[in-house]
Design a protein around this motif. Structure first.
Motif, mmCIF file in Angstrom:
data_model
loop_
_atom_site.group_PDB
_atom_site.id
_atom_site.type_symbol
_atom_site.label_atom_id
_atom_site.label_comp_id
_atom_site.label_asym_id
_atom_site.label_seq_id
_atom_site.Cartn_x
_atom_site.Cartn_y
_atom_site.Cartn_z
ATOM 1 N N SER A 71 26.101 140.431 0.657
ATOM 2 C CA SER A 71 26.760 141.626 1.180
ATOM 3 C C SER A 71 25.816 142.415 2.081
ATOM 4 O O SER A 71 24.582 142.316 1.980
ATOM 5 C CB SER A 71 27.218 142.518 0.026
ATOM 6 O OG SER A 71 26.098 143.149 -0.578
ATOM 7 N N CYS A 72 26.396 143.230 2.930
ATOM 8 C CA CYS A 72 25.600 144.076 3.807
ATOM 9 C C CYS A 72 24.747 145.046 3.001
ATOM 10 O O CYS A 72 23.622 145.352 3.375
ATOM 11 C CB CYS A 72 26.488 144.814 4.810
ATOM 12 S SG CYS A 72 27.771 145.861 4.107
ATOM 13 N N GLU A 73 25.259 145.510 1.882
ATOM 14 C CA GLU A 73 24.499 146.455 1.063
ATOM 15 C C GLU A 73 23.308 145.791 0.370
ATOM 16 O O GLU A 73 22.257 146.406 0.220
ATOM 17 C CB GLU A 73 25.413 147.142 0.053
ATOM 18 C CG GLU A 73 26.402 148.084 0.700
ATOM 19 C CD GLU A 73 25.746 149.114 1.625
ATOM 20 O OE1 GLU A 73 24.894 149.901 1.154
ATOM 21 O OE2 GLU A 73 26.069 149.120 2.821
ATOM 22 N N GLU A 74 23.454 144.544 -0.048
ATOM 23 C CA GLU A 74 22.323 143.797 -0.602
ATOM 24 C C GLU A 74 21.212 143.678 0.447
ATOM 25 O O GLU A 74 20.039 143.897 0.153
ATOM 26 C CB GLU A 74 22.766 142.409 -1.070
ATOM 27 C CG GLU A 74 21.642 141.448 -1.404
ATOM 28 C CD GLU A 74 20.782 141.846 -2.589
ATOM 29 O OE1 GLU A 74 19.648 141.342 -2.682
ATOM 30 O OE2 GLU A 74 21.212 142.664 -3.428
ATOM 31 N N LEU A 75 21.583 143.330 1.651
ATOM 32 C CA LEU A 75 20.618 143.175 2.732
ATOM 33 C C LEU A 75 19.945 144.506 3.057
ATOM 34 O O LEU A 75 18.737 144.561 3.292
ATOM 35 C CB LEU A 75 21.309 142.608 3.968
ATOM 36 C CG LEU A 75 21.908 141.210 3.786
ATOM 37 C CD1 LEU A 75 22.864 140.900 4.912
ATOM 38 C CD2 LEU A 75 20.809 140.167 3.685
ATOM 39 N N TRP A 76 20.720 145.581 3.060
ATOM 40 C CA TRP A 76 20.186 146.906 3.373
ATOM 41 C C TRP A 76 19.237 147.391 2.264
ATOM 42 O O TRP A 76 18.115 147.811 2.533
ATOM 43 C CB TRP A 76 21.332 147.893 3.563
ATOM 44 C CG TRP A 76 20.855 149.282 3.847
ATOM 45 C CD1 TRP A 76 20.687 150.298 2.957
ATOM 46 C CD2 TRP A 76 20.452 149.792 5.118
ATOM 47 N NE1 TRP A 76 20.215 151.414 3.588
ATOM 48 C CE2 TRP A 76 20.063 151.127 4.923
ATOM 49 C CE3 TRP A 76 20.394 149.248 6.392
ATOM 50 C CZ2 TRP A 76 19.607 151.924 5.962
ATOM 51 C CZ3 TRP A 76 19.941 150.044 7.428
ATOM 52 C CH2 TRP A 76 19.558 151.374 7.210
ATOM 53 N N GLU A 77 19.680 147.307 1.039
ATOM 54 C CA GLU A 77 18.911 147.840 -0.093
ATOM 55 C C GLU A 77 17.639 147.053 -0.380
ATOM 56 O O GLU A 77 16.632 147.618 -0.779
ATOM 57 C CB GLU A 77 19.769 147.898 -1.351
ATOM 58 C CG GLU A 77 20.908 148.881 -1.298
ATOM 59 C CD GLU A 77 20.439 150.316 -1.181
ATOM 60 O OE1 GLU A 77 19.408 150.680 -1.791
ATOM 61 O OE2 GLU A 77 21.096 151.092 -0.457
ATOM 62 N N ASN A 78 17.683 145.738 -0.209
ATOM 63 C CA ASN A 78 16.552 144.897 -0.588
ATOM 64 C C ASN A 78 15.810 144.302 0.602
ATOM 65 O O ASN A 78 14.890 143.513 0.425
ATOM 66 C CB ASN A 78 17.017 143.802 -1.542
ATOM 67 C CG ASN A 78 17.472 144.403 -2.840
ATOM 68 O OD1 ASN A 78 16.733 145.126 -3.499
ATOM 69 N ND2 ASN A 78 18.717 144.164 -3.204
ATOM 70 N N GLY A 79 16.207 144.693 1.802
ATOM 71 C CA GLY A 79 15.470 144.282 2.993
ATOM 72 C C GLY A 79 14.255 145.179 3.189
ATOM 73 O O GLY A 79 14.129 146.234 2.574
ATOM 74 N N TYR A 80 13.384 144.744 4.049
ATOM 75 C CA TYR A 80 12.178 145.544 4.328
ATOM 76 C C TYR A 80 11.926 145.634 5.818
ATOM 77 O O TYR A 80 12.517 144.942 6.601
ATOM 78 C CB TYR A 80 10.950 144.959 3.626
ATOM 79 C CG TYR A 80 10.637 143.526 3.982
ATOM 80 C CD1 TYR A 80 9.770 143.234 5.035
ATOM 81 C CD2 TYR A 80 11.212 142.467 3.288
ATOM 82 C CE1 TYR A 80 9.479 141.914 5.368
ATOM 83 C CE2 TYR A 80 10.919 141.158 3.615
ATOM 84 C CZ TYR A 80 10.058 140.886 4.656
ATOM 85 O OH TYR A 80 9.774 139.585 4.993
#
Length: 80
Positions: A71-80
């Motif tokens: 999900s886009c939120e997974e990528l946003w929250e756990n991206g760096y």
């Protein structure tokens, strides 16, 4: 609020470069998922699969096939 994905690119060492519609770019390491969700191991063992990543319609996530997506939120929250 959703942080929609505009573009995604497969990088070396199983890293994703994710561009969001708000102009922010983040990197996301797929390797930790191999320990959590066994199906993601296919990205390591299936030749060329990792490079097939694409943005889902509407930018709400990314996917490789019908079984592997984030999900886009997974990528946003756990991206760096």
């Amino acid at each position: 609020m959703f942080h929609k994905v505009q573009d995604v690119k497969a990088m070396p060492d199983f890293i994703l470069k994710v561009d969001f519609i708000n102009g922010i770019c983040k990197y996301y390491d797929i390797k930790p998922l191999w320990k959590i969700w066994q199906p993601f191991r296919a990205l390591e063992y299936t030749n060329g699969l990792f490079n097939l990543v694409k943005v889902d319609v509407g930018g709400y996530g990314i996917s490789w096939n019908d079984e592997l997506d984030l999900s886009c939120e997974e990528l946003w929250e756990n991206g760096y």
